[in-house]
Motif scaffolding. Structure first.
Motif, PDB file in Angstrom:
ATOM      1  N   ARG A  77       0.857  -1.181   0.000  1.00 27.77           N
ATOM      2  CA  ARG A  77       0.000   0.000   0.000  1.00 27.77           C
ATOM      3  C   ARG A  77       0.899   1.239   0.000  1.00 27.77           C
ATOM      4  N   VAL A 300      -5.213   0.758   6.784  1.00 20.11           N
ATOM      5  CA  VAL A 300      -5.139  -0.398   5.894  1.00 20.11           C
ATOM      6  C   VAL A 300      -4.583  -1.577   6.663  1.00 20.11           C
ATOM      7  N   SER A 303      -3.681  -4.906   5.138  1.00 19.58           N
ATOM      8  CA  SER A 303      -2.711  -4.926   4.039  1.00 19.58           C
ATOM      9  C   SER A 303      -2.032  -6.270   3.881  1.00 19.58           C
TER      10      SER A 303
END
Length: 306
Positions: A77, A300, A303
């Motif tokens: 990410r 996130v 991830s």
């Protein structure tokens, strides 16, 4: 025990795997509209005029190739940051970044701002649309972050808890409103503001560390910090790793890809050296900096499932 440091870009995935990480989360990457990218690269092509030394861009490729380069490096990410230098530009950049994130699974939606009428409106719309990171470039924008026009924007960001990657230090060039003392006034006025000091406040590293200790929502990103290129002009204190111990959970990976004048691995090697220099850092520090802390800031946490 730390794994052997990566020797080149191709060796980075091995290093990541041996650290027990699913990949990297990079909070400071730049993707811009093509017309803006060309202008930025042209500026760096004349770096000797601006900075007094050359700045050859190492990843001067087309957009698709740059995205694929990050994938091959193991970046799961990243925050594609953009920044305006004049009024009327920020909203357009936000729209472009939204479209880029929509077509690029590894990219999180980002926004930016400029002190102008309507800034709170377009920023509120961006936050409602799911923006996870905001870039503020005081030096390039040439604006005062304390401008009253920005007061409602800072309040919105503080309430949302969305991280603001702020290039507010005096490196590599100072501006009329750069300096950590200036941006500290913004932080102090908005206690909930999650401020990520780009380039660890370069060159005022010590002041940046002090701000991280003083304010619970202040972080430092690693962008260009400790690389051989930067050490020539803005070197770290000799005891930098020891100083990091107290704020080890406030350091996040940033690189400035693709504008960097060296291989991506150089940033990772710098962070590896810090971890190896003090036993209180080590593998846990690397995992936090390279993945866990930026993943949390960018929301996130999944991830590892990509």
């Amino acid at each position: 025990m730390l794994p052997a440091e990566p020797v080149d870009d191709a060796d980075v995935p091995r290093w990541i795997a041996e650290l027990g990480l699913p990949g990297l989360v990079d909070i400071h990457v730049h993707f811009l509209p093509e017309s803006v990218t060309r202008k930025v690269w042209a500026y760096f092509d004349r770096a000797e005029e601006h900075f007094g030394y050359a700045w050859p861009i190492n990843y001067r490729t087309d957009e698709a190739t740059r995205v694929d380069t990050l994938r091959r490096l193991g970046v799961l990410r990243f925050a594609p940051l953009s920044y305006p230098h004049k009024p009327g530009m920020a909203a357009w950049l936000i729209d472009w970044a939204r479209d880029f994130a929509a077509r690029t699974p590894a990219a999180v939606p980002t926004a930016t701002l400029y002190p102008e009428p309507g800034v709170a409106d377009y920023l509120a719309a961006a936050l409602d649309a799911g923006v996870r990171c905001v870039k503020v470039h005081v030096q390039v924008g040439g604006f005062d972050p304390r401008d009253p026009l920005l007061d409602p924007a800072w309040q919105l960001l503080a309430e949302a808890g969305v991280p603001v990657v702020a290039h507010c230090g005096d490196g590599p060039l100072s501006g009329n409103f750069t300096g950590l003392d200036v941006f500290e006034q913004v932080i102090a006025a908005n206690p909930g503001l999650v401020a990520v000091l780009a380039h660890a406040g370069m060159p005022d590293y010590q002041r940046a560390l002090e701000l991280a200790k003083r304010y619970e929502h202040v972080y430092l990103d690693t962008t260009m910090v400790g690389t051989p290129f930067t050490e020539r002009t803005m070197p770290l204190p000799a005891d930098w790793p020891t100083r990091l111990v107290e704020v080890a959970d406030r350091i996040v990976l940033g690189t400035d890809f693709p504008q960097i004048p060296y291989a991506y691995v150089e940033q990772l090697r710098a962070v590896h050296h810090w971890a190896a220099a003090d036993d209180r850092l080590g593998t846990g520090f690397l995992r936090a900096v390279l993945h866990d802390t930026p993943a949390r800031l960018l929301r996130v946490e999944d991830s590892g499932k990509i």
